[in-house]
Design an enzyme around this catalytic site. Structure first.
Site, short mmCIF file in Angstrom:
data_model
loop_
_atom_site.label_atom_id
_atom_site.label_comp_id
_atom_site.label_asym_id
_atom_site.label_seq_id
_atom_site.Cartn_x
_atom_site.Cartn_y
_atom_site.Cartn_z
CB SER A 73 -0.94 0.01 1.22
OG SER A 73 -0.20 -0.15 2.42
CG ASP A 222 -3.50 4.75 8.19
OD1 ASP A 222 -2.55 5.56 8.31
OD2 ASP A 222 -3.74 4.15 7.14
CG HIS A 225 -1.22 3.65 4.63
ND1 HIS A 225 -2.11 3.07 5.51
CD2 HIS A 225 -0.72 2.64 3.86
CE1 HIS A 225 -2.17 1.77 5.28
NE2 HIS A 225 -1.33 1.49 4.30
#
Length: 246
Positions: A73, A222, A225
């Site tokens: 990701s 979060d 990221h």
């Protein structure tokens, strides 16, 4: 005047108006001939120019080299509105600013583990590659995957890439885990990247999230990221190792 059979034959000379008409007709025909010739020449030049441009484009496409970012990701640009804001795209901007003939390919998949990368690597390397940046392992660590499995998968991916072509330059991006995963696990996790890079004699980025990981302002909600600004810093970190290879 000449007489024959009592009939007169008269040779009438053209008038001045008729002479002008005749001259204009000749001029028009000459002009038409030249115009056709010029049009034919221009068409030929245009076809030749188009052909040369096509050959030039084809040559440029052939000469352009590829850099493939194979990751999770972080590489995919999770949480960003536009993948062009992810660090691989920022690296492309740096490449373009220097006029280097390299095209960046983003092969990041959110949630990807080393096992997932291993399962799709055979398909990915079917394209011609010059540089391969391997950024996987974070999801293994966050899930507590056995380190021997992570090591085996990373090595298998490297072996497949080298099997495709020994000339492909490989860059391994290291990853680190938060301390809540346990000191022993996090320490060994960090070391396995270093050991794999050393074993395979490949370029190594010690920590791809250097100066980004753990900094709230550079990460999304979060806390994992990177934001757009975070990706710019990641791109700089990657560029330090990548640029000398280009």
């Amino acid at each position: 005047m000449f007489k024959a059979h009592n009939k007169d034959f008269h040779f009438n000379l053209p008038t001045s108006i008729e002479l002008k008409l005749i001259k204009f007709s000749y001029f028009f025909l000459a002009l038409l001939f030249l115009s056709c010739g010029e049009a034919k020449k221009e068409k030929t030049d245009e076809v030749q120019q188009t052909s040369e441009q096509t050959e030039s484009t084809a040559t440029t496409a052939t000469e352009t080299k590829s850099i493939l970012f194979f990751g999770d990701s972080i590489t995919a640009g999770y949480g960003l509105d536009d993948t062009n804001e992810a660090y691989p795209a920022v690296v492309q901007e740096k490449i373009d600013s220097l006029g280097l003939d390299y095209t960046v390919i983003n092969s990041g998949v959110s949630g990807e583990t080393t096992a997932g990368g291993r399962s799709r690597i055979d398909w990915v390397v079917k394209q011609d590659l010059d540089v391969f940046v391997l950024e996987l392992g974070a999801n293994d660590g966050l899930r507590g995957v056995d380190l021997s499995e992570t090591r085996s998968n990373l090595q298998a991916i490297i072996d497949v890439v080298r099997g495709k072509s020994p000339d492909i330059k490989i860059v391994l991006a290291g990853m680190q885990l938060p301390p809540n995963m346990g000191q022993e696990y996090t320490t060994e996790f960090k070391q396995l990247f270093e050991e794999i890079a050393e074993k395979n004699n490949i370029a190594f980025i010690p920590f791809i999230l250097k100066d980004v990981g753990g900094i709230a302002s550079l990460n999304q909600q979060d806390g994992i990221h990177p934001t757009i600004e975070g990706h710019k810093i990641v791109a700089n970190t990657v560029w330090e190792t990548l640029r000398p290879l280009l």
